[in-house]
Write a protein that holds these residues in place. Structure first.
Motif, PDB file in Angstrom:
ATOM      1  N   UNK A   1      47.923  -0.348 138.394  1.00  0.00           N
ATOM      2  CA  UNK A   1      47.179   0.079 139.572  1.00  0.00           C
ATOM      3  C   UNK A   1      46.521  -1.137 140.206  1.00  0.00           C
ATOM      4  N   UNK A   2      46.591  -1.295 141.529  1.00  0.00           N
ATOM      5  CA  UNK A   2      45.825  -2.378 142.169  1.00  0.00           C
ATOM      6  C   UNK A   2      44.328  -2.173 141.929  1.00  0.00           C
ATOM      7  N   UNK A   3      43.592  -3.272 141.800  1.00  0.00           N
ATOM      8  CA  UNK A   3      42.163  -3.150 141.497  1.00  0.00           C
ATOM      9  C   UNK A   3      41.439  -2.331 142.556  1.00  0.00           C
ATOM     10  N   UNK A   4      41.852  -2.459 143.835  1.00  0.00           N
ATOM     11  CA  UNK A   4      41.125  -1.721 144.880  1.00  0.00           C
ATOM     12  C   UNK A   4      41.402  -0.228 144.853  1.00  0.00           C
ATOM     13  N   UNK A   5      42.347   0.221 144.002  1.00  0.00           N
ATOM     14  CA  UNK A   5      42.608   1.650 143.837  1.00  0.00           C
ATOM     15  C   UNK A   5      41.994   2.203 142.550  1.00  0.00           C
ATOM     16  N   UNK A   6      41.318   1.345 141.813  1.00  0.00           N
ATOM     17  CA  UNK A   6      40.801   1.741 140.500  1.00  0.00           C
ATOM     18  C   UNK A   6      39.859   2.939 140.595  1.00  0.00           C
ATOM     19  N   UNK A   7      39.000   2.956 141.599  1.00  0.00           N
ATOM     20  CA  UNK A   7      38.001   4.013 141.694  1.00  0.00           C
ATOM     21  C   UNK A   7      38.631   5.378 141.942  1.00  0.00           C
ATOM     22  N   UNK A   8      39.854   5.405 142.466  1.00  0.00           N
ATOM     23  CA  UNK A   8      40.494   6.682 142.768  1.00  0.00           C
ATOM     24  C   UNK A   8      41.134   7.317 141.541  1.00  0.00           C
ATOM     25  N   UNK A   9      41.227   6.560 140.447  1.00  0.00           N
ATOM     26  CA  UNK A   9      41.839   7.096 139.229  1.00  0.00           C
ATOM     27  C   UNK A   9      40.809   7.902 138.444  1.00  0.00           C
ATOM     28  N   UNK A  10      41.233   9.038 137.954  1.00  0.00           N
ATOM     29  CA  UNK A  10      40.299   9.868 137.196  1.00  0.00           C
ATOM     30  C   UNK A  10      39.882   9.172 135.908  1.00  0.00           C
ATOM     31  N   UNK A  11      40.846   8.703 135.136  1.00  0.00           N
ATOM     32  CA  UNK A  11      40.547   7.925 133.936  1.00  0.00           C
ATOM     33  C   UNK A  11      41.821   7.246 133.457  1.00  0.00           C
ATOM     34  N   UNK A  12      41.635   6.122 132.777  1.00  0.00           N
ATOM     35  CA  UNK A  12      42.779   5.430 132.185  1.00  0.00           C
ATOM     36  C   UNK A  12      43.197   6.176 130.929  1.00  0.00           C
TER      37      UNK A  12
END
Length: 242
Positions: A112-123
């Protein structure tokens, strides 16, 4: 995204019970400052089989960029402020492999690009690192066999190969951070949805008679010791995840 061709696989042996302390500090203080200097934190992991081990991977555009970025970071204000607290969690931090891409695989293409990290529910997911110790000068032949024979069998069995590496032989331009020099290794990382997915994949692979009779015996016979298999789970901020 600019291609990076130098990677570090870093495995820290920690004091008992200090892993979560280090992960919280790392995620809060170390990710963005490193990436602002041109490094990428590709993955952060807990070792499932060693509660006192923290594993992470970072990458660089090239060896000169690595030297410059490390010099800037480790002489800068972030490390000056938070480095002592990080070091206080560790028994040692010298188990580091300096690596370059192999077998024609683009490393971490699924990240995932770092700028999309916040949109991920959890790793989530299970990352398996396989580390082969080879005789010096044999890594190119090993990589060719892996690319032409082993990897097609793995993909047919449903593997998702995150990265394939061999030793980067350039001298360490930042000796303040030691790496395991003088070794020849070949490393591949697989991603699975969970432990059940990894078991099912392994079962499918074992059903391939060419794998069991030819491919794996060839790989195993070229390794100086048993292949080291490290089971990893991504931390909350790991870009490498399922």
């Amino acid at each position: 995204m600019d291609p990076h061709i130098v990677f570090e696989l870093r495995r820290y042996r920690l004091l008992p019970g200090r892993r979560e302390t280090l992960i919280r500090l790392f995620d809060r203080a170390f990710v963005e400052p490193q990436e602002a200097l041109g490094m990428r934190v590709e993955g952060e992991f807990r070792d499932l089989d060693d509660p006192d081990c923290f594993v992470w991977i970072r990458s660089f555009k090239n060896m000169d960029a690595r030297t410059d970025a490390l010099a800037s970071f480790y002489s800068g204000p972030v490390w000056k402020e938070h480095g002592p607290a990080a070091n206080a969690t560790m028994l040692n931090s010298d188990n580091v492999l300096l690596l370059k891409p192999a077998a024609g695989v683009i490393p971490f293409a699924h990240n995932l690009p770092r700028d999309k990290e916040a949109s991920r529910r959890r790793a989530q997911g299970l990352i398996i690192a396989n580390i082969c110790s080879l005789a010096p000068g044999t890594e190119e032949d090993f990589s060719e066999f892996f690319r032409d024979s082993a990897m097609p069998a793995m993909l047919a069995a449903g593997a998702r190969i995150e990265a394939v590496f061999m030793t980067e032989r350039s001298s360490n331009g930042f000796p303040r951070l030691p790496v395991r020099e003088g070794e020849t290794v070949f490393v591949w990382l697989e991603a699975h949805e969970d432990q059940n997915g990894a078991v099912a994949y392994r079962h499918r692979l074992q059903q391939n008679p060419i794998w069991t009779a030819e491919i794996y015996p060839w790989i195993d016979s070229r390794c100086w010791r048993r292949i080291e298999v490290v089971r990893l789970t991504p931390t909350a901020r790991s870009l490498c995840a399922w």
